[in-house]
Scaffold this active site. Structure first.
Site, PDB file in Angstrom:
ATOM      1  N   TYR A  18       0.817  -1.106   0.154  1.00 40.39           N
ATOM      2  CA  TYR A  18      -0.064  -0.005  -0.025  1.00 40.39           C
ATOM      3  C   TYR A  18       0.768   1.246  -0.054  1.00 40.39           C
ATOM      4  CZ  TYR A  18      -3.180   3.594   2.252  1.00 40.39           C
ATOM      5  OH  TYR A  18      -3.898   4.602   2.402  1.00 40.39           O
ATOM      6  N   ILE A  19       1.771   1.388   1.152  1.00 36.84           N
ATOM      7  CA  ILE A  19       2.451   2.632   1.106  1.00 36.84           C
ATOM      8  C   ILE A  19       3.745   2.560   0.017  1.00 36.84           C
ATOM      9  CG2 ILE A  19       3.613   4.329   2.545  1.00 36.84           C
ATOM     10  CD1 ILE A  19       2.092   2.836   4.814  1.00 36.84           C
ATOM     11  N   GLY A  43       1.540  -7.897  -1.002  1.00 40.04           N
ATOM     12  CA  GLY A  43       1.617  -6.557  -2.188  1.00 40.04           C
ATOM     13  C   GLY A  43       0.948  -7.137  -3.278  1.00 40.04           C
ATOM     14  N   THR A 124       6.512   3.214  13.029  1.00 44.70           N
ATOM     15  CA  THR A 124       5.254   3.114  13.361  1.00 44.70           C
ATOM     16  C   THR A 124       4.974   3.949  14.760  1.00 44.70           C
ATOM     17  OG1 THR A 124       3.167   1.864  13.941  1.00 44.70           O
ATOM     18  CG2 THR A 124       5.312   0.768  14.343  1.00 44.70           C
ATOM     19  N   TYR A 148       4.648  -6.325  17.203  1.00 38.46           N
ATOM     20  CA  TYR A 148       4.848  -5.488  15.977  1.00 38.46           C
ATOM     21  C   TYR A 148       5.500  -4.336  16.352  1.00 38.46           C
ATOM     22  CZ  TYR A 148       3.392  -2.089  12.530  1.00 38.46           C
ATOM     23  OH  TYR A 148       3.713  -1.123  11.489  1.00 38.46           O
ATOM     24  N   ASN A 177      -1.777   6.817  11.305  1.00 37.06           N
ATOM     25  CA  ASN A 177      -2.744   6.075  10.493  1.00 37.06           C
ATOM     26  C   ASN A 177      -2.647   6.438   9.025  1.00 37.06           C
ATOM     27  OD1 ASN A 177      -3.467   5.512  13.305  1.00 37.06           O
ATOM     28  ND2 ASN A 177      -4.910   4.338  12.447  1.00 37.06           N
ATOM     29  N   ILE A 214     -17.980  -0.935  15.474  1.00 40.58           N
ATOM     30  CA  ILE A 214     -17.266   0.020  16.092  1.00 40.58           C
ATOM     31  C   ILE A 214     -16.575  -0.559  17.342  1.00 40.58           C
ATOM     32  CG2 ILE A 214     -17.368   2.027  17.586  1.00 40.58           C
ATOM     33  CD1 ILE A 214     -18.880   3.275  15.744  1.00 40.58           C
TER      34      ILE A 214
HETATM   35  N1  UFG Z   1     -11.846   0.273  14.156  1.00 46.30           N
HETATM   36  C1  UFG Z   1     -13.257   0.190  14.258  1.00 46.30           C
HETATM   37  N2  UFG Z   1     -13.601  -1.298  13.239  1.00 46.30           N
HETATM   38  C2  UFG Z   1     -13.068  -1.453  12.373  1.00 46.30           C
HETATM   39  C3  UFG Z   1     -11.664  -1.200  12.153  1.00 46.30           C
HETATM   40  C4  UFG Z   1     -11.138  -0.233  13.074  1.00 46.30           C
HETATM   41  O1  UFG Z   1     -13.875   0.398  15.339  1.00 46.30           O
HETATM   42  O2  UFG Z   1     -13.609  -2.348  11.798  1.00 46.30           O
HETATM   43  C5  UFG Z   1     -11.212   1.232  14.929  1.00 46.30           C
HETATM   44  C6  UFG Z   1      -9.922   0.742  15.929  1.00 46.30           C
HETATM   45  O3  UFG Z   1     -10.485  -0.319  16.907  1.00 46.30           O
HETATM   46  C7  UFG Z   1      -9.168   1.635  16.141  1.00 46.30           C
HETATM   47  C8  UFG Z   1      -9.408   2.488  14.900  1.00 46.30           C
HETATM   48  O4  UFG Z   1     -10.665   2.371  14.118  1.00 46.30           O
HETATM   49  O5  UFG Z   1      -9.497   2.642  17.270  1.00 46.30           O
HETATM   50  C9  UFG Z   1      -8.432   2.621  13.946  1.00 46.30           C
HETATM   51  O6  UFG Z   1      -7.983   1.171  13.816  1.00 46.30           O
HETATM   52  P1  UFG Z   1      -7.112   0.774  12.477  1.00 46.30           P
HETATM   53  O7  UFG Z   1      -7.185  -0.709  12.478  1.00 46.30           O
HETATM   54  O8  UFG Z   1      -7.672   1.291  11.269  1.00 46.30           O
HETATM   55  O9  UFG Z   1      -5.833   1.169  12.951  1.00 46.30           O
HETATM   56  P2  UFG Z   1      -4.695   1.147  14.199  1.00 46.30           P
HETATM   57  O10 UFG Z   1      -4.833   2.545  14.800  1.00 46.30           O
HETATM   58  O11 UFG Z   1      -5.195   0.002  15.085  1.00 46.30           O
HETATM   59  O12 UFG Z   1      -3.406   0.699  13.551  1.00 46.30           O
HETATM   60  C10 UFG Z   1      -2.490   1.866  12.998  1.00 46.30           C
HETATM   61  C11 UFG Z   1      -1.973   0.872  11.900  1.00 46.30           C
HETATM   62  C12 UFG Z   1      -0.782   0.141  12.522  1.00 46.30           C
HETATM   63  C13 UFG Z   1      -0.090   0.917  13.706  1.00 46.30           C
HETATM   64  C14 UFG Z   1      -0.953   1.384  14.382  1.00 46.30           C
HETATM   65  C15 UFG Z   1       0.055   2.442  15.329  1.00 46.30           C
HETATM   66  O13 UFG Z   1      -2.684   0.129  11.015  1.00 46.30           O
HETATM   67  O14 UFG Z   1       0.166  -0.525  11.660  1.00 46.30           O
HETATM   68  O15 UFG Z   1      -1.851   2.500  13.692  1.00 46.30           O
HETATM   69  O16 UFG Z   1      -0.763   2.838  16.474  1.00 46.30           O
HETATM   70  F1  UFG Z   1       0.779   0.172  14.145  1.00 46.30           F
END
Ligand code: UFG
Length: 334
Positions: A18-19, A43, A124, A148, A177, A214
């Site tokens: 992706y990135i 990828g 990260t 990770y 993010n 959520i």
């Molecule tokens: N979330 C939901 N529903 C979903 C998916 C996500 O509520 O279906 C919430 C998660 O609980 C979180 C927020 O949306 O609160 C963001 O979640 P993401 O999975 O999109 O991203 P993260 O913040 O968990 O993770 C990102 C990167 C990781 C990195 C991290 C650093 O994807 O690779 O930030 O904190 F390690």
């Protein structure tokens, strides 16, 4: 007017992801010659700009690396190849340390042997673990709470040691993010499984998923849902190029947090997805997801001041519009 072709060749490891694939687009646009090494474990071949040379293989395969280094005058390596699912890293740390640490170390040693000195590393926000204060600056304590994040912090430390001992030059870029997609819709986010908030919500809007959940609405935030700093993938790519130019032309190595400094809650993201797409979908509340901190917001002032980096896409609506355009019209699918 035809642009002057730069002589430089950059190796992008993980350039089909992706990135990495957005980085390749930018490098090509800036007239770099680009070689991509990717094992295509996550990828996509179609994501790699055809102007780049794609080599499908393992980043810890000495023969492949030596062949690349023999055939090309590589001036720098940008390293995006990593496993990045937090829950899988907890369940199977060996896989994460093998891939994210051991293979990176192998790559660094092959670079040393070949006399390649410049390295740009995808790190990260997960290196910080729980936030002690917001926004999170470079000085914030680094106590990762999952393998990770630990794997990324280990590489940060290896780089500092390699710089001291071997004179390696590096930039560490800690993404908050990553989100959005190429504004022209050529490439975008495509993980399998997809776990990230924005693409999951867009898939729900597109009718590709029945449920959207959520994870937790009892956090200490304005609406009870987690707050994150969403940073456009093209802005991340810009920062990489600026960081490379900086370490090439100035002494010292750098580490930067990359985010907008603006937080949005999960609920705000879901509302914006509904607005942008014009599609309603059912949203269900679920229990908290293990390991989710309440809020992660970047202090990216070092990157702004020292690189002159300024994110172009700070507006959540624009970010989601780009991701939606991609979700609707992806030219390649799994
Ligand atoms: N979330 C939901 N529903 C979903 C998916 C996500 O509520 O279906 C919430 C998660 O609980 C979180 C927020 O949306 O609160 C963001 O979640 P993401 O999975 O999109 O991203 P993260 O913040 O968990 O993770 C990102 C990167 C990781 C990195 C991290 C650093 O994807 O690779 O930030 O904190 F390690």
């Amino acid at each position: 007017m035809a642009s002057v072709k730069k002589q430089e060749t950059i190796l992008v490891v993980g350039g089909a992801g992706y990135i990495g694939s957005h980085m390749v687009l930018l490098l090509i646009r800036r007239d770099y010659h680009v070689v991509v090494l990717d094992d295509l474990s996550s990828g996509h071949q179609q994501a790699v700009d055809p102007a780049a040379e794609l080599i499908i293989g393992d980043m810890a395969d000495a023969a492949i690396l030596q062949d690349i280094f023999n055939r090309h005058n590589i001036s720098a390596v940008m390293h995006f190849a990593a496993f990045m699912l937090i829950d899988v890293s907890v369940a199977n740390p060996s896989e994460y340390y093998q891939n994210n640490v051991f293979k990176t170390l192998f790559l660094l040693d092959q670079m040393r042997t070949a006399g390649i000195n410049y390295f740009i590393f995808s790190s990260t926000a997960a290196v910080f673990g729980e936030s002690h204060y917001l926004p999170i600056d470079n000085a914030h304590p680094k106590n990762p709470v999952n393998p990770y994040g630990s794997s990324k912090l280990m590489v940060e430390r290896i780089l500092a040691d390699y710089a001291r001992a071997y004179g390696m030059r590096y930039a560490v870029l800690r993404y908050f993010n990553a989100c959005g997609a190429d504004p022209q819709g050529r490439i975008g986010e495509l993980h399998d499984p997809e776990t990230h908030l924005i693409p999951v919500a867009l898939q729900a809007a597109a009718g590709r998923r029945e449920h959207f959940f959520i994870f937790g609405n009892d956090y200490d935030t304005e609406d009870g849902t987690c707050r994150r700093d969403y940073i456009h993938v093209c802005d991340l790519a810009d920062a990489h190029l600026l960081a490379l130019e900086k370490i090439k032309h100035e002494a010292g190595n750098v580490s930067y947090n990359l985010g907008n400094g603006n937080g949005f809650t999960v609920q705000q993201v879901v509302d914006t997805v509904k607005q942008v797409t014009g599609c309603d979908f059912i949203v269900q509340q679920q229990a908290r997801r293990a390991g989710d901190p309440a809020a992660l917001i970047a202090d990216a002032s070092n990157a702004q001041n020292e690189l002159g980096w300024k994110p172009n896409y700070q507006d959540l609506t624009t970010i989601i519009q780009h991701a939606w355009q991609w979700e609707q019209s992806r030219v390649f699918r799994l």
